[in-house]
Design a protein around this motif. Structure first.
Motif, PDB file in Angstrom:
ATOM      1  N   GLN A 431      70.448  65.484 114.034  1.00 44.66           N
ATOM      2  CA  GLN A 431      71.848  65.395 114.448  1.00 44.66           C
ATOM      3  C   GLN A 431      72.797  66.002 113.424  1.00 44.66           C
ATOM      4  N   GLY A 432      72.351  66.128 112.180  1.00 43.43           N
ATOM      5  CA  GLY A 432      73.226  66.667 111.150  1.00 43.43           C
ATOM      6  C   GLY A 432      74.212  65.626 110.662  1.00 43.43           C
ATOM      7  N   PRO A 433      75.053  66.023 109.686  1.00 46.33           N
ATOM      8  CA  PRO A 433      76.044  65.083 109.130  1.00 46.33           C
ATOM      9  C   PRO A 433      77.069  64.680 110.172  1.00 46.33           C
ATOM     10  N   PRO A 434      77.704  63.542 110.004  1.00 45.77           N
ATOM     11  CA  PRO A 434      78.729  63.099 110.964  1.00 45.77           C
ATOM     12  C   PRO A 434      79.915  64.056 110.978  1.00 45.77           C
ATOM     13  N   LYS A 435      80.461  64.215 112.162  1.00 46.21           N
ATOM     14  CA  LYS A 435      81.606  65.106 112.313  1.00 46.21           C
ATOM     15  C   LYS A 435      82.845  64.472 111.682  1.00 46.21           C
ATOM     16  N   PRO A 436      83.701  65.332 111.064  1.00 42.69           N
ATOM     17  CA  PRO A 436      84.926  64.790 110.455  1.00 42.69           C
ATOM     18  C   PRO A 436      85.805  64.100 111.492  1.00 42.69           C
ATOM     19  N   ASN A 437      86.260  62.935 111.141  1.00 39.64           N
ATOM     20  CA  ASN A 437      87.146  62.192 112.035  1.00 39.64           C
ATOM     21  C   ASN A 437      88.181  61.489 111.173  1.00 39.64           C
ATOM     22  N   MET A 438      89.333  62.094 111.058  1.00 32.67           N
ATOM     23  CA  MET A 438      90.354  61.577 110.152  1.00 32.67           C
ATOM     24  C   MET A 438      90.982  60.278 110.650  1.00 32.67           C
ATOM     25  N   ASP A 439      90.831  60.005 111.932  1.00 28.97           N
ATOM     26  CA  ASP A 439      91.490  58.809 112.476  1.00 28.97           C
ATOM     27  C   ASP A 439      90.749  57.535 112.081  1.00 28.97           C
ATOM     28  N   GLU A 440      89.419  57.622 111.969  1.00 34.31           N
ATOM     29  CA  GLU A 440      88.639  56.412 111.709  1.00 34.31           C
ATOM     30  C   GLU A 440      88.520  56.100 110.231  1.00 34.31           C
ATOM     31  N   GLY A 441      88.824  57.082 109.366  1.00 32.43           N
ATOM     32  CA  GLY A 441      88.800  56.792 107.937  1.00 32.43           C
ATOM     33  C   GLY A 441      87.410  56.640 107.364  1.00 32.43           C
ATOM     34  N   GLY A 442      86.489  57.548 107.648  1.00 29.36           N
ATOM     35  CA  GLY A 442      85.172  57.515 107.027  1.00 29.36           C
ATOM     36  C   GLY A 442      84.260  56.499 107.673  1.00 29.36           C
ATOM     37  N   ALA A 443      83.505  56.945 108.684  1.00 30.64           N
ATOM     38  CA  ALA A 443      82.676  56.016 109.434  1.00 30.64           C
ATOM     39  C   ALA A 443      81.397  55.711 108.673  1.00 30.64           C
ATOM     40  N   VAL A 444      80.898  54.493 108.861  1.00 30.34           N
ATOM     41  CA  VAL A 444      79.608  54.105 108.301  1.00 30.34           C
ATOM     42  C   VAL A 444      78.511  54.715 109.159  1.00 30.34           C
ATOM     43  N   LEU A 445      77.438  55.173 108.521  1.00 30.96           N
ATOM     44  CA  LEU A 445      76.334  55.770 109.277  1.00 30.96           C
ATOM     45  C   LEU A 445      75.760  54.754 110.261  1.00 30.96           C
ATOM     46  N   PRO A 446      75.512  55.153 111.504  1.00 30.07           N
ATOM     47  CA  PRO A 446      75.005  54.190 112.502  1.00 30.07           C
ATOM     48  C   PRO A 446      73.670  53.575 112.093  1.00 30.07           C
TER      49      PRO A 446
END
Length: 809
Positions: A431-446
């Motif tokens: 899946q590769g690295p998580p996509k940037p999402n500035m709204d969530e503030g750095g998501a924890v890896l599932p």
């Protein structure tokens, strides 16, 4: 005078203890004119003297008759005393006579009371003796006729009556009756045991059609006899009742194996129903025979299962083991609903300690799916409280036998967790690295949540199986795969730093927008680092919670063996490495600009202008990186603060080192550098909230570092700008402004000023001479040197620079 004044108070000045004749005369004749009345005053005093003499004379004459009156009064008192003694003697004589009369009267009454008491005791004892003799005869006759119903009531009465004769056992007849009672009790016990043996023979499986009234009454008699008789009856009956079970579920039978464990519990359920129908009324309710049968069945089952599992240990699979444990714990729960557990004290299995109801966030829903999120940040008070599960006195009474074989379950969890970690690694690669999402503030890896959901299920399941050594073994497995996750999933996926600069030249770095071309982490890589940092922080907090919950679940004696500190340290290392990568990336991006600063010809600068291009490049990199990092670390604000502090601690010393490389520097060049330094200082102070719509005050710990470091850089430039003549004033200013006793630093300042070697040598000698002075003396000297008048050129240039800085701000 004082005692007389207390008894006869007087206002006359003559009666005062401190009487002063002179003052008294002055009071009577205050003036010369008052002496005209001296005759009148003298007459009054003489009159008073005559009155006092008369009073004294009267008193003296009165005392002549006192002696005679006293003797007369004494004689009268002696006569009165003699009369009083006579009366007292008469009263005493009468009292003695009265006492004698009372004794004579009460003597007969006491004799009557003693006679009555002894007569009552004799009559009562005779009645008891009659009852005892008749009761013993009746008891022996009823015993021969097996009239247990009447014997039960009569025996208790005889025993109670016999207690009254304990102090008369020295009398042969009484002792003989007591021995007859004991003999009758022994005979009853043996006879009742024989009756039960005949009704329920140990050999053979055929049972009587139903209980008899004789046996029911015999149980009532056994309640009165020696408790061993009752225990023997219970033991024989239960053994005979479970004899069929031992035959049907022998070790060599197919139904004895774990896959058919349900049949064991179905058999005992049928037997208990059969007992209630046939024998429920035969035994007294307080014997709790149904519960005793069930408890003995549990003891036998635990022993038999332990034996067969030792023999066929290689055939035990985890699914089979969990199936057997589940069915067993269900049966134990059924027993807890049906019985009170009052007979367990008679057994050999000690009631296990039931762990207290846990507030573990892993236990919100034991039937939940693996997609259930574990929110550690929420306190236990935010979740609905579960009703307290009542203690199960039967917990472990059978299932305890499975504990030695739980290694199969532990090995299975080890294998499952290994596969889970490998799946996490494969999924991350796919899946590769998580996509940037500035709204969530750095998501924890599932995968982090999935790991702890699985941990939750394992911990709950294992705690239901055992709270002893298997929990310690499971904790060891948890520790192993927490480290695996930290290194393989988190540290293993951190981006690698690159050292290539892309062939950038010093000239290109001086361009206004060139900073964006410096090789650095991409936006996706920055977000990945922040995501790994957030995940590590989540794992750190969750691991601490996991340790607490494991300690709640395990036995109190094993609590000290649960320690996840090493794993928490591992996640702390991941956090530290992630922050260091972010700092190194931003720091490396600023390196070309600082190199460009040190390569500039500062001695050729002719005028002070706006901030230099290298400052613009540094600010550009900060504005590009810091907002991304801040937004992705919004949920871990403290680690963003750590990033800012580490960057300041790394960048400021490096900036100062490059500042020393700027040599030689002209006065105008130093002014330009001072302006650039102030601009960088303002940017660094604003760094935590740079590019943010919400302006927050920077943490005090960070501000202190920036102010201290950049102020040192400004002081260095101010020292460079100061004239070196006279040398003493320059050296004292240096010591005052920088408070640096290092000759290397002083040498660098002299190099920046472009002094010749001969001048530097004399300056260094003077500097060494000024250093030994005590700190207070140095401060005083510095103060004097600072207060000394400076050249007009220096004063003019510094004021001009201050105006320029204010204009820029």
């Amino acid at each position: 005078f004082s005692p007389s004044l207390q008894v006869f108070p007087s206002q006359d000045p003559l009666d005062r203890a401190d009487f002063n004749a002179v003052e008294y005369i002055n009071t009577l004749f205050p003036t010369e004119q008052s002496l005209a009345n001296i005759d009148e005053v003298v007459n009054k005093i003489r009159l008073k003297i005559r009155r006092l003499d008369d009073n004294i004379r009267t008193v003296v004459r009165g005392q002549t008759n006192v002696g005679q009156d006293g003797r007369q009064a004494l004689e009268e008192a002696q006569k009165a005393i003699q009369q009083l003694f006579g009366k007292i003697k008469d009263i005493k004589d009468k009292a003695e006579k009265s006492e004698q009369m009372v004794k004579e009267i009460t003597r007969d009454i006491k004799q009557l009371d003693h006679a009555k008491r002894h007569l009552t005791t004799s009559i009562t004892t005779l009645n008891h003796l009659h009852m005892l003799a008749g009761g013993v005869d009746s008891l022996e006759a009823m015993t021969r006729r097996r009239q247990y119903g009447e014997v039960a009531n009569l025996l208790q009465g005889v025993v109670n009556v016999l207690e009254h004769f304990n102090k008369y056992m020295g009398i042969p007849q009484i002792r003989q009756l007591s021995e007859r009672v004991k003999a009758a009790q022994n005979e009853l016990g043996q006879q009742i045991l024989a009756d039960f043996e005949e009704a329920f023979p140990s050999q053979g499986t055929k049972r009587p059609g139903g209980p008899s009234n004789v046996l029911r009454d015999a149980c009532l008699v056994a309640n009165v006899l020696d408790p061993r008789i009752k225990q023997e009856i219970i033991k024989k009956f239960i053994k005979q009742h479970l004899s069929e079970y031992l035959v049907l579920f022998q070790e060599n039978q197919d139904v004895a194996w774990l896959d058919k464990i349900d049949r064991r519990y179905a058999w005992i359920k049928r037997q208990l129903v059969d007992y209630e129908e046939k024998y429920g009324r035969m035994f007294p309710p307080e014997w709790c025979m149904t519960e005793r049968i069930a408890v003995e069945f549990c003891h036998v089952t635990r022993t038999e299962l332990a034996k067969i599992m030792r023999t066929r240990a290689k055939e035990i699979e985890v699914k089979l083991l969990l199936f057997a444990i589940q069915r067993t714990t269900n049966f134990e729960g059924l027993l807890a609903k049906r019985f009170s557990g009052c007979t367990l004290a008679d057994g050999t299995v000690k009631k296990p300690e039931v762990p207290p109801p846990s507030t573990n966030p892993f236990l919100e829903d034991e039937t939940g799916t693996e997609t259930d999120e574990i929110v550690i940040e929420k306190s236990d008070t935010d979740k609905p409280k579960k009703p307290k599960v009542p203690d199960n006195p039967f917990h472990g009474i059978v299932s305890k036998c499975f504990e030695p074989h739980l290694y199969v379950y532990i090995e299975s969890q080890d294998k499952n967790l290994a596969e889970l970690i490998e799946r996490f690694v494969a999924d991350f690669k796919a899946q590769g690295p998580p996509k940037p999402n500035m709204d969530e503030g750095g998501a924890v890896l599932p995968s982090c949540a999935d790991l702890f959901v699985y941990y939750k299920k394992c911990m709950v399941q294992c705690s239901q199986l055992s709270t002893g050594e298997p929990m310690i073994a499971l904790t060891t497995i948890f520790q192993k795969y927490l480290r695996e996750y930290a290194w393989k999933i988190l540290s293993g996926n951190l981006p690698k730093t690159t050292s290539s600069s892309g062939g950038l030249t010093i000239t290109s770095l001086l361009k206004e927008k060139e900073g964006s071309e410096v090789a650095k982490f991409t936006l996706e890589e920055l977000c990945l680092i922040c995501s790994i940092l957030s995940t590590a922080e989540y794992c750190l907090a969750t691991t601490q919670q996991l340790e607490e919950k494991l300690k709640e679940k395990v036995d109190a004696s094993l609590v000290e063996r649960i320690n996840l500190t090493g794993e928490m340290d591992t996640f702390s290392i991941v956090i530290s490495n992630s922050i260091q990568l972010l700092v190194q990336d931003l720091d490396a991006a600023c390196d070309p600009a600082l190199t460009a600063m040190s390569k500039m010809q500062w001695q050729n600068v002719e005028h002070v202008g706006d901030q230099s291009p290298y400052v613009t490049s540094v600010i550009l990199h900060i504005k590009q990186n810091v907002p991304i990092i801040r937004d992705n670390l919004a949920s871990t604000r403290k680690y963003f603060t750590q990033f800012c502090i580490k960057f300041a601690n790394s960048f400021i010393p490096k900036f100062i080192n490059h500042l020393f490389k700027c040599k030689p520097i002209s006065m105008v060049g130093a002014e330009q550098l001072l302006l650039d330094t102030h601009s960088l200082k303002m940017v660094l102070l604003d760094l935590p909230s740079i590019g943010s719509q919400v302006v927050r005050k920077a943490p005090a710990s960070y501000t202190k570092i920036v102010v201290k470091g950049m102020t040192r850089a400004e002081m260095i430039l101010k020292v460079v700008m100061a004239p070196h003549e006279p040398p003493v004033v320059f050296v004292d200013n240096y010591i005052k402004l920088l408070a640096d006793c290092s000759t290397d630093t002083f040498q660098k300042i002299l190099d920046m000023k472009g002094l010749k070697r001969s001048e530097q040598s004399s300056m260094l000698d003077l500097f060494r001479q000024r250093l030994p002075a005590p700190p207070s003396g140095a401060e005083n000297t510095g103060s004097l040197s600072l207060s000394a008048p400076t050249p007009e050129q220096e004063s003019s240039r510094i004021r001009k620079l201050e105006k320029l800085i204010k204009k820029r701000l």
